[in-house]
Design a protein around this motif. Structure first.
Motif, PDB file in Angstrom:
ATOM      1  N   ALA A  94      44.252  23.497  25.666  1.00  0.00           N
ATOM      2  CA  ALA A  94      45.626  22.996  25.775  1.00  0.00           C
ATOM      3  C   ALA A  94      46.113  22.444  24.440  1.00  0.00           C
ATOM      4  CB  ALA A  94      45.715  21.911  26.839  1.00  0.00           C
ATOM      5  N   ILE A  95      47.350  22.787  24.105  1.00  0.00           N
ATOM      6  CA  ILE A  95      48.047  22.191  22.965  1.00  0.00           C
ATOM      7  C   ILE A  95      49.186  21.355  23.536  1.00  0.00           C
ATOM      8  CG2 ILE A  95      49.384  22.603  20.865  1.00  0.00           C
ATOM      9  CD1 ILE A  95      47.977  25.252  20.542  1.00  0.00           C
ATOM     10  N   LYS A 114      42.059  16.893  31.369  1.00  0.00           N
ATOM     11  CA  LYS A 114      40.734  16.387  31.000  1.00  0.00           C
ATOM     12  C   LYS A 114      39.726  16.671  32.121  1.00  0.00           C
ATOM     13  CE  LYS A 114      40.153  13.619  27.880  1.00  0.00           C
ATOM     14  NZ  LYS A 114      39.683  13.753  26.469  1.00  0.00           N
ATOM     15  N   ARG A 115      40.167  16.508  33.364  1.00  0.00           N
ATOM     16  CA  ARG A 115      39.292  16.721  34.503  1.00  0.00           C
ATOM     17  C   ARG A 115      38.801  18.171  34.559  1.00  0.00           C
ATOM     18  NH1 ARG A 115      42.601  15.160  38.305  1.00  0.00           N
ATOM     19  NH2 ARG A 115      42.087  12.973  37.943  1.00  0.00           N
ATOM     20  N   PRO A 119      39.563  21.624  26.158  1.00  0.00           N
ATOM     21  CA  PRO A 119      39.723  21.000  24.830  1.00  0.00           C
ATOM     22  C   PRO A 119      41.211  20.749  24.600  1.00  0.00           C
ATOM     23  CG  PRO A 119      38.342  22.966  24.708  1.00  0.00           C
ATOM     24  CD  PRO A 119      38.966  22.966  26.065  1.00  0.00           C
ATOM     25  N   LEU A 120      41.560  19.597  24.041  1.00  0.00           N
ATOM     26  CA  LEU A 120      42.959  19.222  23.855  1.00  0.00           C
ATOM     27  C   LEU A 120      43.278  19.090  22.376  1.00  0.00           C
ATOM     28  CD1 LEU A 120      43.400  16.445  26.587  1.00  0.00           C
ATOM     29  CD2 LEU A 120      43.794  18.909  26.791  1.00  0.00           C
ATOM     30  N   ILE A 121      44.307  19.799  21.930  1.00  0.00           N
ATOM     31  CA  ILE A 121      44.846  19.639  20.582  1.00  0.00           C
ATOM     32  C   ILE A 121      46.174  18.908  20.729  1.00  0.00           C
ATOM     33  CG2 ILE A 121      45.751  20.793  18.524  1.00  0.00           C
ATOM     34  CD1 ILE A 121      43.861  23.114  19.115  1.00  0.00           C
ATOM     35  N   ARG A 133      44.793   9.407  20.945  1.00  0.00           N
ATOM     36  CA  ARG A 133      43.497   8.851  21.343  1.00  0.00           C
ATOM     37  C   ARG A 133      42.775   9.741  22.343  1.00  0.00           C
ATOM     38  NH1 ARG A 133      46.599   4.131  21.816  1.00  0.00           N
ATOM     39  NH2 ARG A 133      46.377   4.200  24.100  1.00  0.00           N
ATOM     40  N   GLN A 134      43.527  10.445  23.183  1.00  0.00           N
ATOM     41  CA  GLN A 134      42.919  11.268  24.230  1.00  0.00           C
ATOM     42  C   GLN A 134      42.590  12.689  23.764  1.00  0.00           C
ATOM     43  OE1 GLN A 134      42.030  10.306  27.375  1.00  0.00           O
ATOM     44  NE2 GLN A 134      42.566   8.220  26.743  1.00  0.00           N
ATOM     45  N   ALA A 135      43.213  13.148  22.699  1.00  0.00           N
ATOM     46  CA  ALA A 135      43.026  14.531  22.234  1.00  0.00           C
ATOM     47  C   ALA A 135      41.695  14.701  21.515  1.00  0.00           C
ATOM     48  CB  ALA A 135      44.170  14.932  21.318  1.00  0.00           C
ATOM     49  N   ASP A 136      41.151  15.913  21.579  1.00  0.00           N
ATOM     50  CA  ASP A 136      39.926  16.234  20.853  1.00  0.00           C
ATOM     51  C   ASP A 136      40.210  16.488  19.380  1.00  0.00           C
ATOM     52  OD1 ASP A 136      37.975  16.435  23.170  1.00  0.00           O
ATOM     53  OD2 ASP A 136      39.498  17.879  23.793  1.00  0.00           O
TER      54      ASP A 136
END
Length: 323
Positions: A94-95, A114-115, A119-121, A133-136
Protein backbone atom coordinates in the motif's frame (compact mmCIF):
# COMPACT_ATOMS: atom_id res chain seq x y z
CA UNK A 1 -1.23 44.29 -11.01
CA UNK A 2 1.59 42.58 -12.88
CA UNK A 3 0.01 39.20 -13.63
CA UNK A 4 3.00 37.68 -15.50
CA UNK A 5 5.29 38.55 -12.61
CA UNK A 6 2.87 36.98 -10.16
CA UNK A 7 2.80 33.84 -12.28
CA UNK A 8 6.61 33.76 -12.36
CA UNK A 9 6.62 34.06 -8.57
CA UNK A 10 4.40 30.99 -8.25
CA UNK A 11 6.56 28.99 -10.64
CA UNK A 12 9.76 30.15 -8.96
CA UNK A 13 8.51 29.09 -5.52
CA UNK A 14 7.51 25.66 -6.77
CA UNK A 15 10.88 25.19 -8.49
CA UNK A 16 12.61 26.05 -5.20
CA UNK A 17 10.56 23.44 -3.36
CA UNK A 18 11.37 20.85 -6.03
CA UNK A 19 15.07 21.65 -5.57
CA UNK A 20 14.66 20.88 -1.85
CA UNK A 21 12.96 17.61 -2.73
CA UNK A 22 15.80 16.83 -5.13
CA UNK A 23 18.33 17.21 -2.32
CA UNK A 24 16.33 14.96 0.07
CA UNK A 25 16.12 11.94 -2.21
CA UNK A 26 18.15 9.18 -0.57
CA UNK A 27 17.96 5.87 1.25
CA UNK A 28 14.22 6.04 1.93
CA UNK A 29 13.57 6.31 -1.81
CA UNK A 30 15.79 3.28 -2.43
CA UNK A 31 13.88 1.33 0.23
CA UNK A 32 10.57 2.26 -1.43
CA UNK A 33 11.74 1.05 -4.84
CA UNK A 34 12.93 -2.23 -3.35
CA UNK A 35 9.60 -2.78 -1.60
CA UNK A 36 7.68 -2.03 -4.79
CA UNK A 37 9.93 -4.24 -6.91
CA UNK A 38 9.59 -7.14 -4.46
CA UNK A 39 5.81 -6.77 -4.46
CA UNK A 40 5.54 -6.88 -8.25
CA UNK A 41 8.10 -9.67 -8.64
CA UNK A 42 6.02 -11.84 -6.30
CA UNK A 43 2.92 -11.10 -8.44
CA UNK A 44 1.42 -8.74 -5.86
CA UNK A 45 -0.29 -5.47 -6.72
CA UNK A 46 0.06 -1.92 -5.48
CA UNK A 47 -2.80 -0.34 -3.51
CA UNK A 48 -2.87 3.47 -3.63
CA UNK A 49 -4.94 5.50 -1.14
CA UNK A 50 -5.35 9.21 -0.62
CA UNK A 51 -8.02 11.80 0.19
CA UNK A 52 -8.69 15.18 -1.41
CA UNK A 53 -5.79 16.64 -3.40
CA UNK A 54 -3.58 13.75 -2.29
CA UNK A 55 -6.26 11.40 -3.64
CA UNK A 56 -6.08 13.13 -7.02
CA UNK A 57 -2.32 12.65 -7.09
CA UNK A 58 -2.78 9.05 -6.00
CA UNK A 59 -5.05 8.43 -8.98
CA UNK A 60 -2.43 9.92 -11.28
CA UNK A 61 0.23 7.66 -9.71
CA UNK A 62 -1.98 4.61 -10.14
CA UNK A 63 -2.62 5.47 -13.79
CA UNK A 64 1.09 5.93 -14.46
CA UNK A 65 2.00 2.65 -12.75
CA UNK A 66 -0.68 0.73 -14.64
CA UNK A 67 0.44 2.25 -17.94
CA UNK A 68 3.93 0.90 -17.29
CA UNK A 69 2.81 -2.62 -16.41
CA UNK A 70 2.81 -2.31 -12.59
CA UNK A 71 -0.60 -3.61 -11.53
CA UNK A 72 -2.12 -0.93 -9.31
CA UNK A 73 -5.52 -0.35 -7.70
CA UNK A 74 -6.62 3.10 -6.54
CA UNK A 75 -8.69 2.29 -3.45
CA UNK A 76 -11.31 4.77 -2.29
CA UNK A 77 -10.83 5.15 1.45
CA UNK A 78 -14.56 5.40 2.24
CA UNK A 79 -15.46 2.40 0.11
CA UNK A 80 -12.58 0.42 1.58
CA UNK A 81 -14.19 0.58 5.03
CA UNK A 82 -17.47 -0.70 3.57
CA UNK A 83 -16.41 -3.83 1.72
CA UNK A 84 -13.75 -2.88 -0.82
CA UNK A 85 -10.96 -4.23 1.37
CA UNK A 86 -11.73 -7.47 -0.43
CA UNK A 87 -9.58 -6.22 -3.30
CA UNK A 88 -6.46 -6.74 -1.16
CA UNK A 89 -4.53 -9.99 -1.45
CA UNK A 90 -1.51 -11.37 0.41
CA UNK A 91 1.67 -9.97 -1.14
CA UNK A 92 0.16 -6.59 -1.99
CA UNK A 93 1.69 -3.28 -0.94
CA UNK A 94 0.00 0.00 0.00
CA UNK A 95 1.05 3.56 -0.81
CA UNK A 96 -0.74 6.09 1.39
CA UNK A 97 -0.66 9.78 0.49
CA UNK A 98 -1.44 12.54 3.00
CA UNK A 99 0.52 15.76 3.31
CA UNK A 100 -0.45 16.25 6.96
CA UNK A 101 -0.20 12.54 7.71
CA UNK A 102 -3.25 12.97 9.96
CA UNK A 103 -6.13 12.59 7.50
CA UNK A 104 -8.87 10.95 9.60
CA UNK A 105 -10.25 8.66 6.90
CA UNK A 106 -6.77 7.40 6.04
CA UNK A 107 -5.87 6.76 9.67
CA UNK A 108 -9.11 4.79 10.09
CA UNK A 109 -7.95 2.54 7.26
CA UNK A 110 -4.42 2.03 8.60
CA UNK A 111 -5.17 -0.71 11.18
CA UNK A 112 -6.98 -2.82 8.60
CA UNK A 113 -4.04 -2.63 6.19
CA UNK A 114 -1.59 -3.45 8.97
CA UNK A 115 -3.75 -6.39 10.04
CA UNK A 116 -3.47 -7.86 6.54
CA UNK A 117 0.32 -7.53 6.68
CA UNK A 118 0.75 -5.09 3.80
CA UNK A 119 4.04 -3.19 3.63
CA UNK A 120 3.13 0.51 3.87
CA UNK A 121 4.84 3.37 2.03
CA UNK A 122 3.77 6.73 3.43
CA UNK A 123 4.11 9.88 1.35
CA UNK A 124 3.72 12.83 3.71
CA UNK A 125 5.05 16.27 4.50
CA UNK A 126 5.15 15.75 8.27
CA UNK A 127 7.83 13.32 9.45
CA UNK A 128 6.32 13.13 12.97
CA UNK A 129 2.76 12.41 11.82
CA UNK A 130 0.78 9.26 12.62
CA UNK A 131 1.12 8.09 9.03
CA UNK A 132 4.89 8.50 9.15
CA UNK A 133 5.13 6.58 12.44
CA UNK A 134 2.98 3.70 11.17
CA UNK A 135 4.54 3.36 7.69
CA UNK A 136 7.35 0.94 6.89
CA UNK A 137 8.92 3.51 4.58
CA UNK A 138 8.38 7.28 4.64
CA UNK A 139 8.93 9.59 1.68
CA UNK A 140 9.20 13.22 2.75
CA UNK A 141 7.44 15.81 0.57
CA UNK A 142 7.61 18.70 3.06
CA UNK A 143 7.65 22.25 1.71
CA UNK A 144 8.67 25.44 3.48
CA UNK A 145 5.77 27.38 1.96
CA UNK A 146 2.93 27.05 -0.50
CA UNK A 147 2.93 29.07 -3.72
CA UNK A 148 -0.44 30.44 -2.64
CA UNK A 149 0.01 34.10 -1.58
CA UNK A 150 -2.03 33.27 1.54
CA UNK A 151 0.12 30.16 2.12
CA UNK A 152 -3.10 28.14 2.35
CA UNK A 153 -4.10 26.50 -0.96
CA UNK A 154 -2.12 23.28 -1.63
CA UNK A 155 0.17 24.25 -4.50
CA UNK A 156 3.88 23.67 -3.92
CA UNK A 157 3.05 20.71 -1.68
CA UNK A 158 0.90 19.00 -4.33
CA UNK A 159 3.49 19.67 -7.04
CA UNK A 160 6.21 18.14 -4.87
CA UNK A 161 4.06 15.09 -4.14
CA UNK A 162 3.22 14.67 -7.83
CA UNK A 163 6.86 14.89 -8.93
CA UNK A 164 7.95 12.40 -6.28
CA UNK A 165 5.27 9.96 -7.49
CA UNK A 166 6.51 10.37 -11.06
CA UNK A 167 10.04 9.63 -9.86
CA UNK A 168 8.82 6.48 -8.10
CA UNK A 169 7.03 5.22 -11.21
CA UNK A 170 9.89 5.96 -13.60
CA UNK A 171 12.68 4.53 -11.42
CA UNK A 172 10.55 1.44 -10.77
CA UNK A 173 10.05 1.11 -14.54
CA UNK A 174 13.82 1.02 -15.04
CA UNK A 175 14.39 -1.33 -12.12
CA UNK A 176 11.91 -3.81 -13.66
CA UNK A 177 13.57 -3.64 -17.08
CA UNK A 178 10.38 -2.34 -18.71
CA UNK A 179 11.02 -1.95 -22.45
CA UNK A 180 9.61 0.08 -25.30
CA UNK A 181 7.91 -3.06 -26.60
CA UNK A 182 6.16 -3.54 -23.26
CA UNK A 183 4.92 0.05 -23.38
CA UNK A 184 3.60 -0.53 -26.90
CA UNK A 185 1.63 -3.58 -25.77
CA UNK A 186 -0.17 -1.50 -23.14
CA UNK A 187 -0.89 1.51 -25.40
CA UNK A 188 -2.58 0.15 -28.54
CA UNK A 189 -4.84 3.16 -29.16
CA UNK A 190 -4.25 6.49 -30.90
CA UNK A 191 -1.16 7.77 -32.67
CA UNK A 192 1.07 6.67 -29.80
CA UNK A 193 -0.19 3.11 -30.10
CA UNK A 194 0.23 3.11 -33.87
CA UNK A 195 3.80 4.37 -33.58
CA UNK A 196 4.72 1.84 -30.92
CA UNK A 197 3.02 -1.22 -32.41
CA UNK A 198 3.92 -0.59 -36.05
CA UNK A 199 7.16 -2.07 -37.40
CA UNK A 200 9.45 -0.35 -39.87
CA UNK A 201 8.64 -3.07 -42.41
CA UNK A 202 4.98 -2.00 -42.22
CA UNK A 203 5.64 1.60 -43.30
CA UNK A 204 8.72 1.42 -45.53
CA UNK A 205 8.64 2.02 -49.27
CA UNK A 206 9.51 -1.03 -51.34
CA UNK A 207 8.98 -2.51 -54.79
CA UNK A 208 7.97 0.10 -57.38
CA UNK A 209 7.97 2.79 -54.68
CA UNK A 210 11.70 2.29 -54.17
CA UNK A 211 14.36 3.93 -56.35
CA UNK A 212 17.34 1.53 -56.42
CA UNK A 213 20.41 2.56 -58.42
CA UNK A 214 24.13 1.72 -58.70
CA UNK A 215 27.14 3.95 -57.98
CA UNK A 216 27.81 4.38 -61.72
CA UNK A 217 24.23 5.49 -62.42
CA UNK A 218 24.23 9.05 -63.77
CA UNK A 219 22.60 11.90 -61.91
CA UNK A 220 20.05 12.25 -64.72
CA UNK A 221 19.13 8.54 -64.51
CA UNK A 222 18.92 8.79 -60.73
CA UNK A 223 16.47 11.69 -61.00
CA UNK A 224 14.34 9.67 -63.43
CA UNK A 225 14.32 6.72 -60.99
CA UNK A 226 13.27 9.00 -58.13
CA UNK A 227 10.51 10.51 -60.29
CA UNK A 228 9.16 7.06 -61.22
CA UNK A 229 9.14 6.01 -57.55
CA UNK A 230 7.76 9.39 -56.46
CA UNK A 231 10.49 9.48 -53.86
CA UNK A 232 12.82 12.18 -52.61
CA UNK A 233 15.77 9.82 -52.43
CA UNK A 234 17.37 6.93 -54.28
CA UNK A 235 19.26 4.11 -52.58
CA UNK A 236 22.66 3.42 -54.08
CA UNK A 237 23.45 -0.30 -54.04
CA UNK A 238 26.68 -2.13 -54.83
CA UNK A 239 26.68 -5.03 -57.29
CA UNK A 240 26.80 -7.50 -54.38
CA UNK A 241 23.64 -5.99 -52.88
CA UNK A 242 25.31 -4.09 -50.05
CA UNK A 243 24.45 -0.48 -49.25
CA UNK A 244 26.76 2.06 -50.90
CA UNK A 245 24.91 5.25 -50.01
CA UNK A 246 21.87 7.37 -50.67
CA UNK A 247 21.31 10.14 -53.22
CA UNK A 248 18.66 12.65 -52.18
CA UNK A 249 17.00 15.60 -53.81
CA UNK A 250 18.96 17.75 -51.37
CA UNK A 251 22.23 16.19 -52.60
CA UNK A 252 21.24 17.05 -56.18
CA UNK A 253 20.37 20.66 -55.34
CA UNK A 254 23.67 21.23 -53.56
CA UNK A 255 25.67 19.65 -56.38
CA UNK A 256 23.76 21.51 -59.11
CA UNK A 257 24.37 24.85 -57.42
CA UNK A 258 28.10 24.17 -57.60
CA UNK A 259 28.10 22.72 -61.13
CA UNK A 260 25.20 22.89 -63.60
CA UNK A 261 26.78 20.21 -65.83
CA UNK A 262 26.33 17.25 -63.48
CA UNK A 263 23.62 15.34 -65.35
CA UNK A 264 26.08 12.87 -66.92
CA UNK A 265 28.19 12.43 -63.78
CA UNK A 266 27.86 9.27 -61.66
CA UNK A 267 25.88 9.68 -58.43
CA UNK A 268 28.82 8.20 -56.49
CA UNK A 269 30.37 11.68 -56.64
CA UNK A 270 27.48 13.28 -54.80
CA UNK A 271 25.77 10.57 -52.78
CA UNK A 272 25.81 10.43 -48.99
CA UNK A 273 28.08 7.58 -47.94
CA UNK A 274 27.13 5.63 -44.79
CA UNK A 275 23.60 7.07 -44.60
CA UNK A 276 21.33 6.73 -41.57
CA UNK A 277 19.76 3.27 -41.63
CA UNK A 278 17.47 1.08 -39.54
CA UNK A 279 16.55 -2.60 -39.57
CA UNK A 280 13.16 -3.63 -40.92
CA UNK A 281 12.03 -5.39 -37.74
CA UNK A 282 12.47 -2.35 -35.51
CA UNK A 283 9.51 -0.39 -34.13
CA UNK A 284 8.34 2.63 -36.09
CA UNK A 285 8.82 4.65 -32.90
CA UNK A 286 12.57 4.26 -33.38
CA UNK A 287 12.23 5.87 -36.81
CA UNK A 288 10.57 8.88 -35.20
CA UNK A 289 13.39 9.17 -32.68
CA UNK A 290 16.08 8.80 -35.37
CA UNK A 291 14.47 11.39 -37.65
CA UNK A 292 14.34 13.91 -34.82
CA UNK A 293 17.90 13.24 -33.69
CA UNK A 294 19.63 13.04 -37.08
CA UNK A 295 17.43 15.71 -38.72
CA UNK A 296 17.06 13.83 -41.99
CA UNK A 297 14.02 13.26 -44.19
CA UNK A 298 14.74 9.70 -45.34
CA UNK A 299 16.05 6.58 -43.61
CA UNK A 300 17.32 3.51 -45.46
CA UNK A 301 15.86 0.23 -44.24
CA UNK A 302 18.26 -2.73 -44.19
CA UNK A 303 18.02 -6.45 -43.49
CA UNK A 304 20.12 -8.50 -41.06
CA UNK A 305 22.99 -8.59 -43.60
CA UNK A 306 23.00 -4.82 -44.06
CA UNK A 307 21.43 -4.92 -47.51
CA UNK A 308 18.88 -2.20 -48.39
CA UNK A 309 15.30 -3.45 -48.56
CA UNK A 310 13.30 -0.25 -48.24
CA UNK A 311 13.12 3.45 -47.45
CA UNK A 312 11.14 5.42 -44.89
CA UNK A 313 10.17 8.98 -45.78
CA UNK A 314 8.87 11.48 -43.23
CA UNK A 315 5.86 12.08 -45.47
CA UNK A 316 4.91 8.41 -45.09
CA UNK A 317 4.80 8.74 -41.32
CA UNK A 318 2.48 11.74 -41.60
CA UNK A 319 0.23 9.95 -44.05
CA UNK A 320 -0.03 6.93 -41.76
CA UNK A 321 -0.75 9.25 -38.79
CA UNK A 322 2.34 8.13 -36.91
CA UNK A 323 3.37 11.72 -36.19
Amino acid sequence: MNFPEQARRVIRLEIEELERLHQRIGEAFTQAIRLLHTCLTSRGKIIVCGVGKSGNIGRKLAATLNSTGATTVCLDVGDALHGDLGVIDPGDLAILLSYSGETTELLDLLPHLKRQGLPLIGITGVATSTLARQADCVLDVAVTQEACPLNLAPTASTTTMLVLCDALAMVLLEARGFRQEDFARLHPGGSLGRALLTRVSDVMRQGEQLALIQPETTVQEALHAMTRARAGAAIVQQANGSLAGVFTHGDFVRAFQADHAIAAHPVSRYMTVRPISIQADKLAAEVLSTLQTARVDDIVVIDDLGRPVGLVDTQDLTRLRLV
